[in-house]
Design a protein around this motif. Structure first.
Motif, PDB file in Angstrom:
ATOM      1  N   ASP A 171       0.835  -1.194   0.000  1.00  0.00           N
ATOM      2  CA  ASP A 171       0.000   0.000   0.000  1.00  0.00           C
ATOM      3  C   ASP A 171       0.882   1.261   0.000  1.00  0.00           C
TER       4      ASP A 171
ATOM      5  N   ARG B  81       6.062   3.258  -8.327  1.00  0.00           N
ATOM      6  CA  ARG B  81       4.636   3.298  -8.018  1.00  0.00           C
ATOM      7  C   ARG B  81       3.837   2.577  -9.097  1.00  0.00           C
TER       8      ARG B  81
ATOM      9  N   LYS C  36      -2.826   3.351 -10.825  1.00  0.00           N
ATOM     10  CA  LYS C  36      -4.209   2.956 -10.567  1.00  0.00           C
ATOM     11  C   LYS C  36      -4.823   2.410 -11.846  1.00  0.00           C
TER      12      LYS C  36
ATOM     13  N   LYS D  85     -10.746   4.270 -10.928  1.00  0.00           N
ATOM     14  CA  LYS D  85      -9.883   5.038 -10.023  1.00  0.00           C
ATOM     15  C   LYS D  85      -8.898   5.896 -10.811  1.00  0.00           C
TER      16      LYS D  85
ATOM     17  N   LYS E  42       1.389  11.008  -6.703  1.00  0.00           N
ATOM     18  CA  LYS E  42       0.806  10.164  -5.651  1.00  0.00           C
ATOM     19  C   LYS E  42      -0.672   9.881  -5.898  1.00  0.00           C
ATOM     20  N   GLU E  43      -1.381  10.833  -6.540  1.00  0.00           N
ATOM     21  CA  GLU E  43      -2.808  10.588  -6.806  1.00  0.00           C
ATOM     22  C   GLU E  43      -3.025   9.542  -7.900  1.00  0.00           C
TER      23      GLU E  43
ATOM     24  N   SER F  69      -1.533   6.747  -8.116  1.00  0.00           N
ATOM     25  CA  SER F  69      -1.061   5.433  -7.671  1.00  0.00           C
ATOM     26  C   SER F  69      -1.515   5.189  -6.248  1.00  0.00           C
ATOM     27  N   ASP F  70      -1.971   3.980  -5.946  1.00  0.00           N
ATOM     28  CA  ASP F  70      -2.266   3.686  -4.536  1.00  0.00           C
ATOM     29  C   ASP F  70      -1.456   2.515  -3.997  1.00  0.00           C
TER      30      ASP F  70
END
Lengths: 412, 412
Positions: free
Chosen positions: A46, A64, A67, A71, A84-85, A87-88
């Motif tokens: 995560d 990373r 998504k 998403k 960062k947005e 990829s989770d």
């Protein structure tokens, strides 16, 4: 399509993998015999866990994973979408963070002290020009739930036993304590906020000497009195556990003395452990003892680790003491290959040649030879002599022609 | 921070990993004894390679790795940036594509026929509700550079030997040839362009029967005459290699007969290989023979593979014949765990308890026991009886208290 592996990763040839597998088995067996048990965790973690893990510089090197589906579209709808947005999750950069998560996820099924083996791949987007791999193997042992220095002793004895058994010779275990490092800086009057910067400079002591350290401290405009007091500590040569007795808490000094003495006693003086006050280790999550193994004649560490008593607490509501030691497998492999490593007592590999009309019988013949040899069944080539040369070049030890009376012939 | 592993991945407990490692070693040893050599390739592959690999449905399940630094900013500057523009590599979805790339990259260092082992993780973004893992282990053997059916025979004998040795009982090897499948469709008058759609329906024969297949063909408005001719093939029951002699090239039929007969002869009748005309296998890269292993009482395949004579040619300028067989390790592991698998003759694991003042001596005592046992050295707990129960629950077989005369005591 592209034949080369992606930048910073490697294809391993059969003769390399044979050695890698053998070495990894030796390490794993050493660890298992010492009562450690192996776990595996996913390579993907995560993103939140990775980002909050206090991994120091490694946090800038995370691969990373994009998504997917809705998403991803929803993230892309955002005009100024950030990395960062998008990829989770990401590829783990070490095995310590996944272990901490694992322990908190599975603690009801685990015994404490939990003595655990991890041997697996990790990923860091290092600049390839540094000659570093982006995908590499680490061999870790950790002890969770034991706050006594006995855990450090056990890790040092077990890790060095593995290094001895794979054939690494002439190395030193360097040891320090993060709390000693802090005490020294604080005693000499530096500002606590500068500790990380100071550590990075002090870490270079081995390379640039005390005069080089002094010069760098001055270049970075640290307080002159603090620099003088710091350099003063070295006026009689290297710092020793005795010479820093006034600088820091007696507990820290006694802990290291106990570790060094007990390893010496239990190993009958064969494992050299040296107090190394300038040893830093990069990860932010270390809280106490830190150590690494330096191989004579090679720069950089072949193994490293330390105590991280607060990391598991980030997952649980209670702090759990933990300490780990990680062998950098690629370093070990590289050093041994440079020394022309050969597997001791390898099972011999032979070829059994067949003709089209006796294939089924040749298969049965080959199967019967497999208790003694690794046996590859191959159609008899037209130019047998030339092919035999090829077999020798490819780590074969001999051959048999099915149907001929003289059986297995070994080369050389 | 999140304690659970990311969706579709798993943490494995020590007792599971002990069994997984043991089973993987048995499989690897079987493969090595049969003359196969192991290689490893990176988990990350170039996106272009993955996207052009004819992996069928799997191409929609690729985890993509986000670009970094300048490459990412430049992609994000594009107003309508696509998923593919954000990524230039991804996690491999199988081991066949990486192997094809590997062979083309390293062929000057490899012997042909190249008999190769890969045992490693692959990644597919399956919908988790199907109960499938997104990170899982495959155990593959492949033979590159042999266009004879002997390669198929060797793969079937070696893979089934591995299955036998891990203890899988009662299974059938199903075999077919993509060219037979095409011939049947073509013979009965379907349009070549519909082959893929037809294959997907025909693949369900085992589940829905010939009437079900007919109904689906009608629902999908295929040509009525073609449907009748196709269904007519089944009027005397299942298709056999004899009954399809008029439908397709004799070579295809003879190849399968040769494979089935030779496996039967070389295995002394112990390996059942069954011609299964409705067997399809999903990957688009298969060109000839395809096969899988079905375990009695379990749906889905536990192993699968086939011939892919054109895939390596996408990397090189020449086609190289190749055929592979992949054990779905998670299926095997799942089946064996359901059957309460236990490792035969496992080395016994014991604890050695010490008191603070005799730790170094206890370490030496434990080390001497390690030829016979796996030995974990543990500080003597206050409540010894309760702790001994915990040891038994955690796969320990006994203990010794250092300093007490009676030595190792085994439980039970």
């Amino acid at each position: 399509m592209k034949s080369t592996p992606v930048k910073g990763t490697r294809d391993y040839l059969p003769k390399e993998v044979e050695i890698r597998d053998y070495l990894q088995n030796v390490i794993a067996e050493t660890y298992r015999d010492a009562g450690f048990v192996r776990i595996t965790t996913p390579i993907i973690e995560d993103a939140v866990n990775l980002d909050k893990s206090e991994g120091g510089e490694n946090l800038n090197l995370i691969f990373r994973v994009l998504k997917r589906g809705k998403k991803l579209s929803s993230a892309l709808n955002n005009e100024n979408v950030t990395e960062k947005e998008l990829s989770d999750m990401g590829l783990r950069y070490d095995l310590t963070l996944p272990l901490s998560r694992y322990f908190s996820n599975n603690k009801n099924e685990l015994m404490t002290p939990f003595k655990v083996i991890q041997m697996d791949r990790v990923y860091r987007a290092e600049r390839p020009q540094k000659g570093r791999l982006r995908e590499f193997m680490q061999c870790d042992i950790d002890i969770i739930g034991n706050d006594s220095r006995d855990a450090e002793i056990e890790l040092i004895l077990t890790t060095t036993k593995a290094l001895n058994r794979v054939g690494l010779k002439n190395y030193t275990v360097k040891i320090n304590d993060r709390r000693i490092l802090k005490s020294i800086f604080s005693y000499t009057g530096f500002d606590d906020a500068d500790n990380e910067k100071l550590a990075i400079i002090f870490d270079k002591l081995d390379k640039i000497g005390i005069d080089g350290v002094k010069a760098e401290l001055e270049e970075n405009s640290f307080d002159k009195n603090a620099i003088d007091k710091f350099i003063g500590l070295f006026e009689n040569g290297s710092l020793t556990l005795d010479s820093i007795a006034d600088v820091c808490d007696a507990e820290y000094v006694n802990d290291l003395k106990y570790i060094i003495d007990t390893v010496d006693k239990a190993s009958n003086g064969t494992i050299p452990v040296e107090f190394t006050p300038s040893l830093v280790r990069g990860q932010g999550y270390y809280t106490g003892t830190i150590f690494e193994v330096a191989a004579d004649g090679y720069s950089g560490a072949v193994a490293g680790g330390g105590r991280y008593d607060n990391l598991i607490g980030k997952f649980l509501n209670e702090d759990i003491p933990a300490v780990g030691f990680s062998i950098g497998f690629e370093r070990i492999f590289g050093i041994l290959m440079e020394q022309n490593y050969a597997i001791p007592d390898r099972k011999k590999r032979i070829a059994v040649f067949y003709d089209k009309d006796n294939y089924a019988d040749a298969l049965v013949y080959a199967e019967n030879l497999r208790n003694e040899y690794m046996v590859s069944v191959i159609a008899r080539p037209k130019k047998l002599g030339k092919f035999l040369n090829k077999l020798e070049q490819n780590e074969f030890d001999g051959f048999a022609v099915f149907g001929e009376a003289d059986g297995v012939k070994l080369f050389g």
